[in-house]
Scaffold this active site. Structure first.
Site, mmCIF file in Angstrom:
data_model
loop_
_atom_site.group_PDB
_atom_site.id
_atom_site.type_symbol
_atom_site.label_atom_id
_atom_site.label_comp_id
_atom_site.label_asym_id
_atom_site.label_seq_id
_atom_site.Cartn_x
_atom_site.Cartn_y
_atom_site.Cartn_z
ATOM 1 N N LYS A 171 0.914 -1.122 -0.083
ATOM 2 C CA LYS A 171 0.233 -0.192 0.035
ATOM 3 C C LYS A 171 0.738 1.269 -0.122
ATOM 4 O O LYS A 171 1.559 1.591 1.088
ATOM 5 C CB LYS A 171 -1.099 0.169 1.209
ATOM 6 C CG LYS A 171 -1.835 1.023 1.169
ATOM 7 C CD LYS A 171 -1.888 1.881 2.484
ATOM 8 C CE LYS A 171 -2.445 3.190 2.367
ATOM 9 N NZ LYS A 171 -2.016 4.310 1.496
ATOM 10 N N GLU A 246 9.713 1.790 10.786
ATOM 11 C CA GLU A 246 10.559 2.553 10.307
ATOM 12 C C GLU A 246 9.637 4.138 10.451
ATOM 13 O O GLU A 246 8.976 4.489 9.725
ATOM 14 C CB GLU A 246 11.163 2.559 9.082
ATOM 15 C CG GLU A 246 11.989 1.430 8.583
ATOM 16 C CD GLU A 246 13.151 1.260 9.096
ATOM 17 O OE1 GLU A 246 13.677 2.490 9.460
ATOM 18 O OE2 GLU A 246 13.722 0.214 9.207
ATOM 19 N N CYS A 280 13.304 11.656 6.669
ATOM 20 C CA CYS A 280 13.164 11.216 7.996
ATOM 21 C C CYS A 280 14.438 11.479 8.826
ATOM 22 O O CYS A 280 14.326 11.355 9.756
ATOM 23 C CB CYS A 280 12.788 9.774 8.033
ATOM 24 S SG CYS A 280 13.570 8.755 6.990
ATOM 25 N N GLU A 377 9.402 16.665 14.770
ATOM 26 C CA GLU A 377 10.054 16.617 13.245
ATOM 27 C C GLU A 377 9.780 17.834 12.226
ATOM 28 O O GLU A 377 8.447 18.092 12.233
ATOM 29 C CB GLU A 377 9.522 15.272 12.627
ATOM 30 C CG GLU A 377 10.392 14.761 11.669
ATOM 31 C CD GLU A 377 9.644 13.451 11.279
ATOM 32 O OE1 GLU A 377 8.659 12.978 11.638
ATOM 33 O OE2 GLU A 377 10.573 12.489 10.757
HETATM 34 P P1 NAP Z 1 2.095 8.752 7.810
HETATM 35 O O1 NAP Z 1 0.969 9.852 7.647
HETATM 36 O O2 NAP Z 1 2.360 7.943 8.981
HETATM 37 O O3 NAP Z 1 1.753 7.794 6.439
HETATM 38 C C1 NAP Z 1 2.778 6.710 6.085
HETATM 39 C C2 NAP Z 1 1.717 5.644 5.467
HETATM 40 O O4 NAP Z 1 0.827 5.192 6.288
HETATM 41 C C3 NAP Z 1 0.833 5.953 4.167
HETATM 42 O O5 NAP Z 1 0.720 5.012 3.345
HETATM 43 C C4 NAP Z 1 -0.332 6.309 4.742
HETATM 44 O O6 NAP Z 1 -1.389 6.253 4.089
HETATM 45 C C5 NAP Z 1 -0.519 5.273 5.771
HETATM 46 N N1 NAP Z 1 -1.332 5.214 7.049
HETATM 47 C C6 NAP Z 1 -2.089 6.367 7.378
HETATM 48 N N2 NAP Z 1 -2.830 6.187 8.330
HETATM 49 C C7 NAP Z 1 -2.935 4.971 8.651
HETATM 50 C C8 NAP Z 1 -3.365 4.090 9.524
HETATM 51 N N3 NAP Z 1 -4.226 4.636 10.636
HETATM 52 N N4 NAP Z 1 -2.974 2.969 9.489
HETATM 53 C C9 NAP Z 1 -1.921 2.320 8.775
HETATM 54 N N5 NAP Z 1 -1.470 3.129 7.685
HETATM 55 C C10 NAP Z 1 -1.731 4.616 7.688
HETATM 56 O O7 NAP Z 1 3.427 9.281 7.254
HETATM 57 P P2 NAP Z 1 3.843 10.263 6.147
HETATM 58 O O8 NAP Z 1 3.318 11.819 6.376
HETATM 59 O O9 NAP Z 1 3.404 9.632 4.574
HETATM 60 O O10 NAP Z 1 5.501 10.109 6.042
HETATM 61 C C11 NAP Z 1 6.032 11.123 6.827
HETATM 62 C C12 NAP Z 1 6.649 10.483 8.164
HETATM 63 O O11 NAP Z 1 7.430 9.044 7.694
HETATM 64 C C13 NAP Z 1 7.550 11.165 8.634
HETATM 65 O O12 NAP Z 1 7.310 10.997 10.481
HETATM 66 C C14 NAP Z 1 8.928 10.350 8.517
HETATM 67 O O13 NAP Z 1 10.226 10.707 9.523
HETATM 68 C C15 NAP Z 1 8.493 9.129 8.450
HETATM 69 N N6 NAP Z 1 9.550 8.374 7.433
HETATM 70 C C16 NAP Z 1 10.136 7.338 8.199
HETATM 71 C C17 NAP Z 1 11.178 6.579 7.526
HETATM 72 C C18 NAP Z 1 12.167 5.762 8.224
HETATM 73 O O14 NAP Z 1 12.696 4.815 7.441
HETATM 74 N N7 NAP Z 1 12.125 5.632 9.258
HETATM 75 C C19 NAP Z 1 11.272 7.056 6.125
HETATM 76 C C20 NAP Z 1 10.672 7.924 5.577
HETATM 77 C C21 NAP Z 1 9.582 8.691 6.310
HETATM 78 P P3 NAP Z 1 -2.162 7.354 3.288
HETATM 79 O O15 NAP Z 1 -1.184 8.042 2.446
HETATM 80 O O16 NAP Z 1 -3.192 6.860 2.431
HETATM 81 O O17 NAP Z 1 -2.690 8.293 4.435
#
Ligand code: NAP
Length: 475
Positions: A171, A246, A280, A377
């Site tokens: 997904k 992650e 991230c 962040e």
């Molecule tokens: P996010 O809002 O957590 O979304 C990530 C993924 O999770 C998307 O596919 C999102 O779907 C999905 N999602 C949203 N709500 C969910 C739920 N209730 N249950 C399961 N999945 C759900 O994060 P983001 O804004 O896309 O990404 C930014 C964050 O990711 C930052 O905090 C960044 O630090 C972190 N990140 C971490 C790493 C690492 O390797 N540690 C790498 C990159 C990013 P939808 O798009 O459909 O909402």
């Protein structure tokens, strides 16, 4: 306007319900992507389960050959994938091209690792016994990926899972589905059997709900924010579904007076502004030794002013649009709050251009330790800089966070380098290196930055179960 179908059980399936895909550089919708409801996710998991026995039974070398074939297909379509990535994410084209190249490298690394899922023979303690340790694939994997590195982070999960003998339901983020669907075309062209790799889109909570509650799905590998990661932990408590997480970061950068100044400025610029600050492992807090603080700030600002801002498809652009308007609004609010808390605005601090979600790259100096942006962040092209006096003090500050994904330091002192390597609490530490991540080394976080590791040999281990075979009556 094109509506992209999903890749499900070897077929391209369109739906009436779609997701609008927006170009952050213009704010305009330029494509639609199909979705599934919870029943569709269940069907994808069932098809992945049906495909599992044959895929798992291939040799590691055969699965590796499939991954190499996908890598070749990605290479053939690299320009199209990079262009669509820039359109849906906003990042400069050269950075999208870099991400596609990195994706190919991940595929190649795990294609090779597929042959090396070694077990071991353990010397027996009791007479007549023999012990074997086998590594077996976890099974059907649900992979959930974010928008900021929309392809490479999906493949950091899919490639090792496939190499290990798992089947995958991916997904992608709703903002950036298209490069993942182009990747699915590569999977199809490489001839993977139906059901081995599928892409679903739709309501994230419904998709994750099905992955958590359906016993077919043995593992969820998630990259995204810490709050969503914690929600998955709660959901997994009911079923003991295995999780790799992650999550978010709050990386410190420490610039010591003994560092090579040019190297420190270039490295900090990369660590902060690459991917428009939406990484991230982005530099979140930049601590500079007081004796070089003013010189660093003026040279850092001068170099930043040479980084062209604009639509990612324009030649030479280094800093693109942020992902969307809400992200830009949050960044502007964070700048105002930080200035109100006593920081000095060195440059930027406002919207760039007439349309699209662009921020003028921003430097905030003298940022107090308790300012919001030092503790959350930032995820925007905003550099928060602060002076320090001693190594001991700055290490304590660097570790004073719930996160622990990455940390950076610039120094030419060997003994200090080793002290930093041992004392900084982060999964990845870049010493004189603003871009430390690579296919062959593990990546992941301490504390609330996550559970487990991707990449390296650890990235493959995440998709393997360990089985002990005890043989009795062996003489
Ligand atoms: P996010 O809002 O957590 O979304 C990530 C993924 O999770 C998307 O596919 C999102 O779907 C999905 N999602 C949203 N709500 C969910 C739920 N209730 N249950 C399961 N999945 C759900 O994060 P983001 O804004 O896309 O990404 C930014 C964050 O990711 C930052 O905090 C960044 O630090 C972190 N990140 C971490 C790493 C690492 O390797 N540690 C790498 C990159 C990013 P939808 O798009 O459909 O909402």
């Amino acid at each position: 306007m094109k509506t992209y179908p999903l890749y499900l059980n070897g077929q391209w399936i369109s739906s009436d319900e779609t997701i609008a895909v927006v170009d952050p550089a213009t704010g305009e919708v330029f494509a639609q992507a199909s979705t599934v409801d919870r029943t569709g996710v269940r069907k994808a998991l069932e098809d992945a389960q049906s495909a599992l026995p044959a895929w798992r039974s291939l040799t590691g070398m055969q699965r590796g050959d499939f991954l190499l074939a996908i890598a070749d297909e990605v290479r053939k379509r690299a320009d199209d994938i990079a262009t669509i990535m820039t359109r849906e994410n906003g990042k400069p084209l050269a950075q999208s091209q870099g991400e596609v190249n990195g994706t190919i490298d991940h595929l190649r690394w795990f294609a090779e690792e597929a042959r090396r899922a070694y077990g071991r023979v353990v010397p027996h303690q009791a007479p007549g016994k023999r012990h074997l340790i086998l590594k077996t694939p976890v099974g059907v994997v649900g992979a959930i990926a974010p928008w900021n590195f929309p392809l490479i982070l999906s493949i950091r999960k899919a490639a090792p899972a496939l190499a290990a003998g798992c089947t995958v339901v991916l997904k992608p983020a709703s903002a950036t589905p298209l490069c993942n669907l182009l990747f699915a075309e590569c999977v199809e062209a490489a001839g993977l059997p139906p059901g081995v790799f599928q892409v679903v889109l739709g309501s994230a909570s419904e998709i994750a709900g099905e992955m958590l509650e359906n016993p077919i799905c043995r593992k969820i590998s998630f990259t995204g924010s810490t709050p969503v990661g914690k929600r998955l932990i709660e959901g997994a408590a009911k079923t003991c579904t295995r999780l790799s997480l992650e999550l978010g970061g709050n990386a410190p950068v420490i610039v010591f007076a003994d560092a090579d100044m040019d190297e420190a400025i270039d490295g900090t610029l990369m660590a902060k502004f690459r991917n428009t600050g939406q990484s991230c492992i982005a530099a979140n807090r930049i601590y500079v030794e007081r004796s070089i603080y003013d010189d660093f700030l003026s040279a850092f600002n001068a170099k930043l002013q040479k980084q062209p801002v604009g639509p990612g498809l324009e030649e030479g652009v280094e800093i693109g649009a942020m992902i969307d308007e809400p992200a830009l609004a949050t960044a502007l609010e964070m700048i105002d709050d930080t200035v109100a808390q006593g920081a000095r605005l060195v440059c930027g601090g406002k919207r760039w251009g007439e349309k699209g979600s662009f921020l003028v790259p921003t430097i905030l100096a003298d940022v107090p330790d308790d300012a919001g942006c030092m503790n959350e962040e930032i995820f925007a092209p905003i550099a928060a800089v602060s002076p320090f006096d001693t190594e001991e003090e700055v290490i304590a500050k660097a570790n004073d966070t719930v996160y622990g994904l990455a940390a950076y330091a610039f120094t030419n002192n060997l003994q200090r380098t080793w002290r930093l390597a041992e004392s900084l609490e982060a999964g990845t530490i870049g010493i004189n290196d603003g871009v430390p991540s690579t296919s062959n080394c593990p990546f992941g976080g301490f504390k609330e930055s996550g559970w487990g590791r991707e990449l390296g040999i650890e990235g493959m281990e995440a998709f393997l179960e360990t089985k002990h075979i005890s043989l009795g009556g062996m003489g």
